[in-house]
Design an enzyme around this catalytic site. Structure first.
Site, PDB file in Angstrom:
ATOM      1  N   ASP A  15      -2.831   1.449   0.096  1.00  0.00           N
ATOM      2  CA  ASP A  15      -3.069   2.798  -0.432  1.00  0.00           C
ATOM      3  C   ASP A  15      -4.521   3.008  -0.860  1.00  0.00           C
ATOM      4  O   ASP A  15      -4.804   3.791  -1.766  1.00  0.00           O
ATOM      5  CB  ASP A  15      -2.138   3.108  -1.638  1.00  0.00           C
ATOM      6  CG  ASP A  15      -0.689   2.848  -1.296  1.00  0.00           C
ATOM      7  OD1 ASP A  15      -0.274   3.246  -0.199  1.00  0.00           O
ATOM      8  OD2 ASP A  15       0.006   2.223  -2.109  1.00  0.00           O
ATOM      9  N   LYS A  18      -7.395   4.256   3.607  1.00  0.00           N
ATOM     10  CA  LYS A  18      -7.874   3.857   4.945  1.00  0.00           C
ATOM     11  C   LYS A  18      -7.820   5.024   5.928  1.00  0.00           C
ATOM     12  O   LYS A  18      -8.711   5.197   6.742  1.00  0.00           O
ATOM     13  CB  LYS A  18      -7.010   2.703   5.488  1.00  0.00           C
ATOM     14  CG  LYS A  18      -7.130   1.436   4.669  1.00  0.00           C
ATOM     15  CD  LYS A  18      -6.202   0.356   5.170  1.00  0.00           C
ATOM     16  CE  LYS A  18      -4.750   0.596   4.861  1.00  0.00           C
ATOM     17  NZ  LYS A  18      -4.387   0.515   3.443  1.00  0.00           N
ATOM     18  N   GLY A  42       1.734   4.550   5.050  1.00  0.00           N
ATOM     19  CA  GLY A  42       1.636   6.004   5.019  1.00  0.00           C
ATOM     20  C   GLY A  42       0.170   6.347   4.913  1.00  0.00           C
ATOM     21  O   GLY A  42      -0.405   6.250   3.840  1.00  0.00           O
ATOM     22  N   HIS A  43      -0.457   6.676   6.020  1.00  0.00           N
ATOM     23  CA  HIS A  43      -1.893   6.986   6.000  1.00  0.00           C
ATOM     24  C   HIS A  43      -2.072   8.493   5.895  1.00  0.00           C
ATOM     25  O   HIS A  43      -1.702   9.234   6.792  1.00  0.00           O
ATOM     26  CB  HIS A  43      -2.567   6.413   7.250  1.00  0.00           C
ATOM     27  CG  HIS A  43      -2.599   4.915   7.235  1.00  0.00           C
ATOM     28  ND1 HIS A  43      -3.041   4.154   8.273  1.00  0.00           N
ATOM     29  CD2 HIS A  43      -2.253   4.039   6.258  1.00  0.00           C
ATOM     30  CE1 HIS A  43      -2.952   2.869   7.938  1.00  0.00           C
ATOM     31  NE2 HIS A  43      -2.468   2.781   6.732  1.00  0.00           N
ATOM     32  N   GLN A 224      -1.391  -1.494   4.925  1.00  0.00           N
ATOM     33  CA  GLN A 224      -1.225  -2.210   3.647  1.00  0.00           C
ATOM     34  C   GLN A 224      -2.591  -2.765   3.198  1.00  0.00           C
ATOM     35  O   GLN A 224      -3.587  -2.118   3.466  1.00  0.00           O
ATOM     36  CB  GLN A 224      -0.177  -3.327   3.752  1.00  0.00           C
ATOM     37  CG  GLN A 224       1.261  -2.810   3.898  1.00  0.00           C
ATOM     38  CD  GLN A 224       1.641  -2.514   5.335  1.00  0.00           C
ATOM     39  OE1 GLN A 224       1.431  -3.324   6.211  1.00  0.00           O
ATOM     40  NE2 GLN A 224       2.201  -1.349   5.576  1.00  0.00           N
TER      41      GLN A 224
HETATM   42  P1  IMP Z   1       7.762  -3.867   2.793  1.00  0.00           P
HETATM   43  O1  IMP Z   1       6.594  -4.208   3.656  1.00  0.00           O
HETATM   44  O2  IMP Z   1       8.235  -2.457   3.004  1.00  0.00           O
HETATM   45  O3  IMP Z   1       8.871  -4.857   2.855  1.00  0.00           O
HETATM   46  O4  IMP Z   1       7.253  -3.922   1.265  1.00  0.00           O
HETATM   47  C1  IMP Z   1       6.759  -5.123   0.680  1.00  0.00           C
HETATM   48  C2  IMP Z   1       5.787  -4.808  -0.438  1.00  0.00           C
HETATM   49  O5  IMP Z   1       4.614  -4.202   0.110  1.00  0.00           O
HETATM   50  C3  IMP Z   1       6.318  -3.801  -1.468  1.00  0.00           C
HETATM   51  O6  IMP Z   1       5.745  -4.110  -2.729  1.00  0.00           O
HETATM   52  C4  IMP Z   1       5.772  -2.477  -0.987  1.00  0.00           C
HETATM   53  O7  IMP Z   1       5.639  -1.535  -2.027  1.00  0.00           O
HETATM   54  C5  IMP Z   1       4.412  -2.907  -0.445  1.00  0.00           C
HETATM   55  N1  IMP Z   1       3.936  -2.049   0.644  1.00  0.00           N
HETATM   56  C6  IMP Z   1       4.386  -2.011   1.916  1.00  0.00           C
HETATM   57  N2  IMP Z   1       3.693  -1.125   2.631  1.00  0.00           N
HETATM   58  C7  IMP Z   1       2.793  -0.584   1.808  1.00  0.00           C
HETATM   59  C8  IMP Z   1       1.751   0.370   1.991  1.00  0.00           C
HETATM   60  O8  IMP Z   1       1.522   0.909   3.079  1.00  0.00           O
HETATM   61  N3  IMP Z   1       1.017   0.671   0.876  1.00  0.00           N
HETATM   62  C9  IMP Z   1       1.223   0.047  -0.308  1.00  0.00           C
HETATM   63  N4  IMP Z   1       2.164  -0.865  -0.521  1.00  0.00           N
HETATM   64  C10 IMP Z   1       2.940  -1.181   0.534  1.00  0.00           C
END
Ligand code: IMP
Length: 424
Positions: A15, A18, A42-43, A224
């Protein structure tokens, strides 16, 4: 060997903004390629006064003449992908012209999502805080050599392959005491797959090799952030892919010696969504203020993001593991007009001071905070207020790479490019 590829990635917990930077720099590139993650991302892009959120499709999609590639390291949920395609179509962006998808990318099934939810529920209070998009189970099937790939969907027996994997998942779900995915989910998924396989599918490693040989400029877009990397993040509170620059090699099929610049994106403060350690977290009115001014609510899940001060040991660590050559600082405007600012310069672990990111950042880690001057508001004759320049200089001195872009708001226009200062 032709041209080289640049990489742009998150240097914190995701977040960082990017999407905006990719959108700003997209005119410099011919190809924008996503290399890992999936619809957990989510970009957000603000473009012509409207907000757009991309989950699977690279952020160059709004620029004409830019090719957008979804690499082999990405996991795709065909249903979410189709929604994204339709939302873009509704605003006049036809992705068929400019989107390529690697045949080697793995597919998220409805049962992967169900398994994600079951696994999180089982963890109870130690849950990861996953976005529940099926990311973990899909990468588990990939490394367990059970997964379905986009290329499999070109085969005549795709429905049988889908059913075989689903059956295996249903046995697992039974163990968790969970129901199988409903029949409609299967129909929706197979219908979305028909759209997916009608897109331009490529072997991305060959495509990019040729593009680079032909002198095309390629940007690898990360999702991420570094501290969510499966190896170097705050394990187990991480995502299931390599978010660091090395992931761009494995997630696209581009060799390490073809990488040129590595641009790290970070916010002027830190945020984290989901569970896990966060040494500089502010669970008070200051954190609340940053959350409200910065609109720190998840673009994929809507969850409130945890907020805290900028963490220099963590940023330094990100510079190291990614080989970051330059940094972009986002959301500087959010810290404007704050009476008191602090930056974390080190940690105390069991009472001992260190400036290194420790193996395990648990509650035993206490941040060492230094008070710094603020900068009032952003109206100034110079491109940036002096207080903000001093804040940036402190970061550059500590992490050893220049901050070449500073974002002062969500719009493309609210961006200041800085000369690379001589830092060591
Ligand atoms: P998962 O990848 O959906 O299984 O989530 C694993 C961890 O990564 C959790 O703490 C999510 O909140 C975090 N996470 C996954 N994708 C994002 C992202 O795009 N932005 C911020 N945190 C993320």
């Amino acid at each position: 060997m032709g041209a080289r590829m640049d990489v742009l990635l998150g240097a914190q917990w995701g977040d960082e903004g990017k999407g905006k930077v990719v959108d700003v720099v997209a005119p410099d590139y011919d190809v924008i390629a996503r290399f890992q993650g999936g619809p957990n991302a989510g970009h957000t892009l603000l473009f012509e006064g409207r907000k757009h959120v991309l989950h699977t499709i690279p952020s160059g999609i709004f620029r004409e003449d830019t090719v957008n590639l979804i690499g082999n390291g990405v996991v795709i949920d065909p249903v979410i992908f189709l929604k994204e395609v339709n939302a873009l179509k509704a605003i006049g962006v036809d992705v068929r012209n400019s989107l390529l998808i690697s045949r080697r990318a793995h597919l998220i099934l409805p049962t992967h999502r169900a398994l994600d939810a079951a696994s999180e529920a089982e963890k109870g209070t130690s849950k990861i805080g996953s976005t529940l998009k099926g990311i973990g189970p899909t990468y588990m099937d990939k490394t367990g050599r059970n997964g379905l790939r986009v290329g499999d969907m070109e085969l005549h027996d795709r429905s049988e392959r889908y059913r075989a994997l689903t059956k295996k998942h249903e046995r697992l779900l039974l163990q968790y005491g969970r129901p199988a995915a409903p029949k409609e989910a299967e129909e929706e998924w197979l219908a979305a797959v028909d759209v997916l396989r009608s897109m331009r599918l490529v072997d991305s490693e060959h495509y990019l090799d040729q593009a680079l040989r032909n002198g095309k400029r390629v940007l690898a877009e990360g999702a991420q952030g570094t501290l969510l990397d499966i190896d170097f993040g705050t394990y187990p509170f991480v995502t299931s892919s390599n978010t660091i620059s090395a992931g761009a090699c494995t997630g696209l099929g581009v060799a390490p010696n073809r990488i040129d610049k590595v641009v790290g994106i970070f916010k002027a403060y830190c945020t984290r969504v989901g569970s896990g350690p966060f040494p500089t977290e502010l669970e008070n009115a200051t954190g609340e203020h940053i959350r409200n001014v910065g609109q720190e609510f998840g673009s994929t899940t809507g969850r409130a993001r945890r907020c805290g001060w900028l963490d220099l040991p963590a940023l330094h660590y990100a510079v190291m593991v990614n080989g970051i050559t330059e940094l972009a600082m986002m959301k500087s405007d959010v810290l404007s007009n704050m009476d008191e600012l602090r930056i974390c310069t080190g940690y105390k672990v069991d009472g001992k001071a260190t400036d290194r990111m420790p193996y395990d950042i648990t509650s035993r880690v206490e941040p060492i905070l230094q008070q710094v001057d603020g900068w009032g508001d952003l109206s100034t004759d110079t491109p940036l207020p002096h207080g903000l320049e001093r804040y940036i200089a402190m970061i550059e001195e500590r992490v050893g790479v220049p901050v070449t872009l500073v974002s002062l708001g969500p719009d493309r226009a609210e961006t200041v490019h800085r000369q690379a200062a001589a830092v060591h």
